[in-house]
Motif scaffolding. Structure first.
Motif, short mmCIF file in Angstrom:
data_model
loop_
_atom_site.label_atom_id
_atom_site.label_comp_id
_atom_site.label_asym_id
_atom_site.label_seq_id
_atom_site.Cartn_x
_atom_site.Cartn_y
_atom_site.Cartn_z
N UNK B 92 24.19 -5.66 37.19
CA UNK B 92 23.33 -5.44 38.21
C UNK B 92 22.42 -6.71 38.36
N UNK B 93 21.74 -6.52 39.73
CA UNK B 93 21.02 -7.72 39.91
C UNK B 93 19.52 -7.66 38.97
N UNK B 94 19.32 -8.85 38.48
CA UNK B 94 17.93 -8.88 37.65
C UNK B 94 16.74 -8.46 38.47
N UNK B 123 13.42 -6.11 31.86
CA UNK B 123 12.64 -4.90 31.60
C UNK B 123 13.27 -3.75 31.56
N UNK B 124 14.15 -3.66 32.64
CA UNK B 124 14.97 -2.33 32.90
C UNK B 124 16.16 -2.02 32.02
N UNK B 125 16.76 -2.97 31.36
CA UNK B 125 17.99 -2.96 30.81
C UNK B 125 18.89 -4.04 30.72
N UNK B 126 20.06 -3.81 30.40
CA UNK B 126 21.24 -4.91 30.50
C UNK B 126 21.70 -5.49 31.79
N UNK B 127 21.47 -6.53 32.16
CA UNK B 127 21.94 -7.09 33.55
C UNK B 127 23.26 -7.74 33.54
N UNK B 128 23.82 -8.47 32.38
CA UNK B 128 24.96 -9.12 32.08
C UNK B 128 25.46 -9.19 30.89
#
Lengths: 172, 144
Positions: B92-94, B123-128
């Motif tokens: 998802x987008x950072x 801060x929200x979780x995994x990006x990549x």
């Protein structure tokens, strides 16, 4: 039956260059990386102008692998977007003026794999992408990067991209 | 080597890389074969001016640098390393305005190759997530 008179070459070039410029010039990261595009007809070549801040290994020196990956990814995205707007652009179906706000949004990277074949030298780099599959939702793109010699690639990459949503009217 | 010496060594090494400096990469922590690096949000890293989301290319650089640091901190004692290949999946987008932090683990080494897994979060979780192979340069005459 008479054929419509072809448009003057300057008009065609101006329209194509305006659309191409709008695709990448509004992206701050592409500007920061010094990435631009050379166009011959519909064929694009990405250019990453050398700058000292692109170096990852000061001892060699060599370009940072991340800079190389970013360059290939930008080239893949812009080439893919360019290929998808080309027909509409040529038929005058895009609303003028052509800016980042009026053009379709850029495709999003799903996965991207880079192979590093040799160290990137401290000089300009070039890249060309080939769209191997372009569907309504997904596209697959291969991109090759080189520096002094077109036959000696310094990196190559393959990626899958999610295409932007098209307005409902175009979907039918 | 004690933890503080290793951490300051890693910081010195990463900060000497011009492109890592240009992206503001900072070493947060290092251990045996792993490293955590952060990249603050910055206007020049934006890939989508309409949303302020950071470009995937900048996340690639963070993952790649972090992977290299993980190889160099592995107890096998590499002298140098270079990326051979790196695959990144973007979940998802950072989140705009937030720093992205990557942790890379060098989970296996052979005589000449190091294998790395990495994950980038905001801060929200995994990006990549990423998987890569790196070259492994050993001291001349090293016995394995």
């Amino acid at each position: 039956m008479s054929r419509p008179r072809p448009e003057p070459v300057q008009v065609v070039k101006r329209r194509r260059d305006a659309a191409l410029t709008a695709l990448f010039e509004s992206v701050p990261y592409a500007r920061f990386m010094g990435i631009s595009f050379d166009r011959r007809g519909d064929e694009l070549t990405g250019i990453m102008a050398y700058a000292d801040h692109l170096i990852g290994n000061p001892a060699l020196p060599a370009l940072h692998g991340g800079a190389t990956a970013a360059f290939l990814e930008v080239t893949a995205i812009v080439t893919l977007s360019w290929a998808t707007i080309w027909d509409d652009l040529e038929r005058g179906r895009l609303s003028e003026p052509l800016t980042a706000d009026t053009l379709p949004r850029l495709p999003k990277t799903i996965g991207f794999t880079v192979d590093y074949l040799r160290a990137g030298l401290p000089r300009d780099a070039y890249a060309r992408a080939r769209v191997n599959r372009s569907g309504r939702r997904y596209a697959s793109v291969h991109v090759e990067g080189w520096q002094d010699n077109r036959d000696r690639l310094f990196a190559q990459a393959t990626g899958h991209f999610l295409m932007p949503d098209r307005p409902a009217a175009e979907r039918s | 080597m004690d933890t503080d010496t290793r951490l300051s060594g890693a910081r010195q090494f990463i900060e000497a890389l011009p492109h890592a400096r240009a992206l503001g990469l900072a070493v947060e922590a290092v251990g045996d074969g792993w490293a955590t690096l952060s990249m603050p949000w910055a206007e020049h890293l934006v890939g989508d001016p309409r949303t302020g989301v950071i470009h995937g290319g900048a996340v690639s650089t963070l993952m790649d640098t972090c992977g290299g640091a993980a190889v160099l901190t592995h107890p096998t004692g590499a002298l140098g390393t270079a990326t051979m290949d790196l695959r990144i999946d973007y979940m998802r987008a950072a989140t705009p305005g937030q720093a992205v932090t990557a942790r890379a683990d060098c989970h296996h080494v052979t005589r000449a190759v190091a294998f790395v897994r990495a994950e980038a979060r905001d801060g929200e979780g995994v990006v990549a997530v990423a998987n890569g192979t790196f070259t492994l340069e050993r001291p001349k005459g090293a016995v394995l």
